[in-house]
Design an enzyme around this catalytic site. Structure first.
Site, PDB file in Angstrom:
ATOM      1  N   TYR A  25      -8.874  -5.734  10.041  1.00 15.17           N
ATOM      2  CA  TYR A  25      -9.283  -6.450   8.827  1.00 15.17           C
ATOM      3  C   TYR A  25     -10.113  -7.694   9.161  1.00 15.17           C
ATOM      4  O   TYR A  25     -10.877  -8.171   8.345  1.00 15.17           O
ATOM      5  CB  TYR A  25      -8.065  -6.858   7.992  1.00 15.17           C
ATOM      6  CG  TYR A  25      -7.289  -5.679   7.445  1.00 15.17           C
ATOM      7  CD1 TYR A  25      -7.910  -4.727   6.661  1.00 15.17           C
ATOM      8  CD2 TYR A  25      -5.932  -5.532   7.720  1.00 15.17           C
ATOM      9  CE1 TYR A  25      -7.198  -3.637   6.164  1.00 15.17           C
ATOM     10  CE2 TYR A  25      -5.218  -4.462   7.224  1.00 15.17           C
ATOM     11  CZ  TYR A  25      -5.847  -3.514   6.450  1.00 15.17           C
ATOM     12  OH  TYR A  25      -5.142  -2.447   5.963  1.00 15.17           O
TER      13      TYR A  25
ATOM     14  N   ASP B 265       0.793  -1.235   0.000  1.00 15.96           N
ATOM     15  CA  ASP B 265       0.000   0.000   0.000  1.00 15.96           C
ATOM     16  C   ASP B 265       0.822   1.280   0.000  1.00 15.96           C
ATOM     17  O   ASP B 265       0.275   2.356  -0.219  1.00 15.96           O
ATOM     18  CB  ASP B 265      -1.023   0.003   1.148  1.00 15.96           C
ATOM     19  CG  ASP B 265      -0.385   0.165   2.524  1.00 15.96           C
ATOM     20  OD1 ASP B 265       0.837  -0.041   2.655  1.00 15.96           O
ATOM     21  OD2 ASP B 265      -1.133   0.498   3.467  1.00 15.96           O
TER      22      ASP B 265
ATOM     23  N   LYS C  32      -2.753   4.397   9.896  1.00 15.58           N
ATOM     24  CA  LYS C  32      -2.423   3.604  11.086  1.00 15.58           C
ATOM     25  C   LYS C  32      -1.292   4.232  11.894  1.00 15.58           C
ATOM     26  O   LYS C  32      -0.822   3.656  12.872  1.00 15.58           O
ATOM     27  CB  LYS C  32      -2.077   2.169  10.691  1.00 15.58           C
ATOM     28  CG  LYS C  32      -3.288   1.406  10.148  1.00 15.58           C
ATOM     29  CD  LYS C  32      -3.096  -0.082  10.103  1.00 15.58           C
ATOM     30  CE  LYS C  32      -4.289  -0.750   9.460  1.00 15.58           C
ATOM     31  NZ  LYS C  32      -4.415  -0.454   8.024  1.00 15.58           N
TER      32      LYS C  32
ATOM     33  N   TYR D 181      -3.797  -8.019  12.048  1.00  9.98           N
ATOM     34  CA  TYR D 181      -4.743  -6.898  12.206  1.00  9.98           C
ATOM     35  C   TYR D 181      -6.107  -7.380  12.668  1.00  9.98           C
ATOM     36  O   TYR D 181      -7.119  -7.019  12.097  1.00  9.98           O
ATOM     37  CB  TYR D 181      -4.828  -6.123  10.892  1.00  9.98           C
ATOM     38  CG  TYR D 181      -3.538  -5.385  10.594  1.00  9.98           C
ATOM     39  CD1 TYR D 181      -3.280  -4.161  11.192  1.00  9.98           C
ATOM     40  CD2 TYR D 181      -2.575  -5.938   9.762  1.00  9.98           C
ATOM     41  CE1 TYR D 181      -2.088  -3.488  10.960  1.00  9.98           C
ATOM     42  CE2 TYR D 181      -1.378  -5.273   9.520  1.00  9.98           C
ATOM     43  CZ  TYR D 181      -1.145  -4.050  10.124  1.00  9.98           C
ATOM     44  OH  TYR D 181       0.036  -3.393   9.898  1.00  9.98           O
TER      45      TYR D 181
ATOM     46  N   ASN E  87       2.495 -10.340  10.973  1.00 14.63           N
ATOM     47  CA  ASN E  87       1.663  -9.125  10.917  1.00 14.63           C
ATOM     48  C   ASN E  87       0.205  -9.507  11.164  1.00 14.63           C
ATOM     49  O   ASN E  87      -0.328 -10.360  10.453  1.00 14.63           O
ATOM     50  CB  ASN E  87       1.768  -8.465   9.538  1.00 14.63           C
ATOM     51  CG  ASN E  87       3.170  -7.928   9.270  1.00 14.63           C
ATOM     52  OD1 ASN E  87       3.950  -7.759  10.199  1.00 14.63           O
ATOM     53  ND2 ASN E  87       3.468  -7.657   8.015  1.00 14.63           N
TER      54      ASN E  87
ATOM     55  N   TRP F 168       2.069  -0.824  13.957  1.00 15.20           N
ATOM     56  CA  TRP F 168       2.034  -0.318  12.587  1.00 15.20           C
ATOM     57  C   TRP F 168       1.120   0.875  12.569  1.00 15.20           C
ATOM     58  O   TRP F 168      -0.037   0.734  12.880  1.00 15.20           O
ATOM     59  CB  TRP F 168       1.545  -1.386  11.606  1.00 15.20           C
ATOM     60  CG  TRP F 168       1.683  -0.948  10.178  1.00 15.20           C
ATOM     61  CD1 TRP F 168       0.707  -0.460   9.363  1.00 15.20           C
ATOM     62  CD2 TRP F 168       2.883  -0.960   9.403  1.00 15.20           C
ATOM     63  NE1 TRP F 168       1.208  -0.167   8.123  1.00 15.20           N
ATOM     64  CE2 TRP F 168       2.551  -0.461   8.120  1.00 15.20           C
ATOM     65  CE3 TRP F 168       4.203  -1.318   9.667  1.00 15.20           C
ATOM     66  CZ2 TRP F 168       3.493  -0.319   7.094  1.00 15.20           C
ATOM     67  CZ3 TRP F 168       5.143  -1.188   8.650  1.00 15.20           C
ATOM     68  CH2 TRP F 168       4.782  -0.699   7.389  1.00 15.20           C
TER      69      TRP F 168
ATOM     70  N   ASN G 266       8.859  -9.208   3.576  1.00 16.33           N
ATOM     71  CA  ASN G 266       7.611  -8.883   4.285  1.00 16.33           C
ATOM     72  C   ASN G 266       6.433  -9.493   3.549  1.00 16.33           C
ATOM     73  O   ASN G 266       6.235  -9.251   2.356  1.00 16.33           O
ATOM     74  CB  ASN G 266       7.418  -7.369   4.363  1.00 16.33           C
ATOM     75  CG  ASN G 266       6.163  -7.006   5.159  1.00 16.33           C
ATOM     76  OD1 ASN G 266       6.128  -7.200   6.381  1.00 16.33           O
ATOM     77  ND2 ASN G 266       5.131  -6.513   4.483  1.00 16.33           N
TER      78      ASN G 266
HETATM   79  C1  GCB Z   1       0.390  -4.982   6.193  1.00 16.65           C
HETATM   80  C2  GCB Z   1       1.579  -4.522   5.447  1.00 16.65           C
HETATM   81  C3  GCB Z   1       1.771  -3.017   5.518  1.00 16.65           C
HETATM   82  C4  GCB Z   1       0.420  -2.314   5.350  1.00 16.65           C
HETATM   83  C5  GCB Z   1      -0.501  -2.757   6.468  1.00 16.65           C
HETATM   84  C6  GCB Z   1      -1.894  -2.121   6.383  1.00 16.65           C
HETATM   85  O1  GCB Z   1       0.279  -6.115   6.576  1.00 16.65           O
HETATM   86  O2  GCB Z   1       2.763  -5.176   5.826  1.00 16.65           O
HETATM   87  O3  GCB Z   1       2.683  -2.628   4.523  1.00 16.65           O
HETATM   88  O4  GCB Z   1       0.550  -0.936   5.327  1.00 16.65           O
HETATM   89  O5  GCB Z   1      -0.657  -4.151   6.410  1.00 16.65           O
HETATM   90  O6  GCB Z   1      -2.109  -1.078   6.992  1.00 16.65           O
HETATM   91  O7  GCB Z   1      -2.722  -2.658   5.678  1.00 16.65           O
END
Ligand code: GCB
Length: 582
Positions: free
Chosen positions: A459, A165, A555, A455, A453, A536, A401
């Site tokens: 998400y 992104d 974020k 979320y 990673n 993040w 990553n």
């Molecule tokens: C991730 C990525 C990061 C994105 C983030 C997001 O997993 O590693 O580059 O910016 O999610 O905010 O979606």
């Protein structure tokens, strides 16, 4: 390749500033030989700087940009070795002096240099031309495509169509330096440090340029010196330091290593001084140890990103970022998702930050696991480790990553990347940062630890902070079973629009972001095999245009111009009052 420095034997002319610039849109550069002169409608552009935000019409230019400027080589440089060093471009670069090709470099963000002694006459003016090709291709670094090609499905994430992104800024992002040394000179120094009880051990591998007979090298640290004869272009020395002060984030103690190249009659031909730290990093069982003590990494995934400057090295922004990270009590960050400026790492050495240095391999998928790309990837890993290996702040290599690794080819790709990194540096553990579930991570067994990673609450389990916690633990546990070593929560968090408040906390409010970070951070602190948690992101950043990013990725715990959101104060409380480093 060493970071250029000025001293009694070395001189630098800095070529940063305004260059002429023209985008090569229809092959005009080749047709009209821009290596001699750019077209009349060339414009001025700043270096270091990304081109995309300096001029409005270049915002979506993801092609080859041509830079040109004239320079004088100082008359006093007669008989010297003259080099041109470019700290980093996005993406591939080609360089000419007075229309003659001097070389090129593949891959973004890493430095490259050329010996210009044959091209440049001291006391004369010359023309420097640099073409930077940031065309987004399926297998380029960065990968992507500006517009969706008809026969390709695309990555489907936005415009431009990139599989990540952050915005794929193009340009010369680091300094352009001309520097001179004696013809016999020090080309590279690689240092490995360790200690036994109270004695520090410093192993130095020095590479030389030049072939004169009877040269010697003197290495000196903390009043200990060795002098060694030069028998080939590599000289290896070992020094010890009594009552050594170890480097750590709490006590970033640096020694000065001085390497001198001497002529047969003892005259000084070249000298280079390097700040070094003595410390040991290792993975033992489920722990990451710094100098034998468990360490917990608290900090951020970052980006090199600032309005107008794009991805340019910007010392004032770096100073501010370190000031803010120190204020919160962070002890570490990851150079997500590419190598950052070397100056940033030198600051980390001095300030006591632990750095995970990451390659530019972001969002790799099955389409890139080819022989050619693997060779290129291993080359980039060698260049990165060669560049960063002398920084005590760099404690881990992150080789990718969020890759998808499901095929045998992918597994081989990740195995060979791991082998390459270990062959270059046996003193630091290696990791990569995974996502989804272990099934998509067939490379994991070749690594010492895994970043993950996650979320949940954003998400997945959207809007449900409490519900996110069980899922988070379940997912991290699955990775822990797979890797049989430590896990690092390498990204977690939620978008927050600065100034948007809500009680009860709902998505995009500062409260929701703050509560998500707090609840998840405290949860993973209960898991003894989790060795770090990076929020993040440190700051909001620019993204490609997509329908789920309003004015970029929000974020950040700080806004893009580095003002705190509520989560910043929460982290300050979490990291300063109740939390130790282990
Ligand atoms: C991730 C990525 C990061 C994105 C983030 C997001 O997993 O590693 O580059 O910016 O999610 O905010 O979606």
């Amino acid at each position: 390749m060493l970071f250029p420095q000025t001293n009694q034997c070395r001189e630098i002319v800095n070529l940063d500033g305004l260059f002429q610039f023209a985008p090569n849109v229809e092959g005009d550069a080749e047709l009209n030989d821009w290596t001699q002169a750019l077209p009349k409608d060339a414009v001025e552009i700043a270096v270091p700087g990304s081109w995309n935000e300096q001029l409005r019409e270049l915002h979506e230019f993801h092609g080859e940009g041509w830079y040109q400027r004239d320079f004088w080589a100082p008359a006093g440089w007669k008989g010297q070795r003259i080099r041109l060093r470019i700290g980093g471009t996005a993406g591939n670069a080609k360089v000419w002096v007075d229309g003659k090709a001097v070389g090129g470099h593949t891959g973004p963000h890493l430095p490259f240099e050329f010996d210009l002694s044959e091209f440049v006459e001291p006391g004369a003016s010359h023309r420097l031309t640099i073409a930077v090709d940031n065309t987004l291709r399926y297998q380029s670094l960065p990968p992507g495509q500006a517009r969706r090609e008809e026969d390709r499905a695309g990555f489907g994430l936005g415009y431009p169509d990139v599989p990540y992104d952050f915005f794929p800024y193009g340009g010369i992002h680091r300094s352009v330096l001309l520097y001179a040394t004696a013809m016999d000179s020090i080309e590279n120094i690689a240092v490995e440090t360790d200690y036994q009880e109270t004695t520090g051990v410093v192993k130095v591998k020095l590479r030389l340029n030049g072939k004169s007979d009877g040269l010697s090298v003197k290495m000196n640290v903390d009043d200990q010196a060795v002098t060694l004869p030069v028998e080939s272009n590599e000289v290896i020395g070992e020094l010890t330091i009594g009552n050594v002060q170890l480097w750590s984030n709490r006590n970033p103690f640096l020694y000065t290593l001085k390497c001198e190249l001497l002529s047969p009659d003892g005259a000084l031909l070249d000298v280079y001084t390097l700040d070094i730290g003595v410390r040991r990093v290792e993975v033992q069982g489920d722990q990451l140890l710094l100098n034998g003590e468990p360490i917990f990494l608290k900090g951020f995934g970052k980006h090199e990103d600032f309005p107008i400057l794009g991805k340019a090295w910007a010392p004032a922004v770096a100073v501010r970022d370190y000031d803010l990270m120190s204020w919160l009590g962070a002890n570490s960050f990851r150079t997500s998702h590419y190598p950052y400026a070397e100056e940033m790492l030198s600051m980390a050495d001095r300030l006591g930050f632990l750095v995970i240095s990451e390659t530019p391999f972001v969002s790799l998928s099955e389409r890139v696991y080819t022989d050619d790309f693997r060779v290129q990837a291993c080359h980039v890993i060698r260049e990165l480790i060669q560049r960063d290996c002398n920084h005590p702040s760099v404690i881990l290599w992150s080789l990718a990553n969020e890759p998808y690794i499901e095929s045998d080819a992918g597994e081989r790709f990740f195995r060979e990347m791991a082998e390459t990194a270990r062959a270059c540096d046996s003193t630091r553990p290696i990791m990569y940062v995974a996502h989804e579930w272990p099934e998509q991570n067939r490379g994991a067994q070749h690594y010492d630890l895994l970043g993950v990673n996650k979320y949940y609450g954003w998400y997945h389990e959207t809007g449900d902070i409490q519900g996110s916690l069980g899922k988070l633990v379940e997912n991290l546990e699955a990775f822990h079973q797979q890797v049989k070593g430590p896990i690092m929560l390498a990204e977690f968090g939620a978008d927050a629009v600065a100034g948007l408040h809500s009680d009860p906390p709902v998505l995009f409010s500062e409260e929701y972001q703050s509560d998500t970070i707090e609840a998840q951070y405290l949860k993973v602190r209960e898991l003894p095999w989790v060795i770090g948690a990076h929020v993040w992101n440190f700051a909001d950043f620019k993204t490609a245009q997509t329908i789920n990013r309003v004015g970029g990725n929000k974020k950040g715990v700080f806004t893009r111009d580095r003002q705190p959101k509520l989560a910043a104060r929460t982290l300050k409380r979490l990291w300063n009052d109740t939390d130790s480093d282990s």
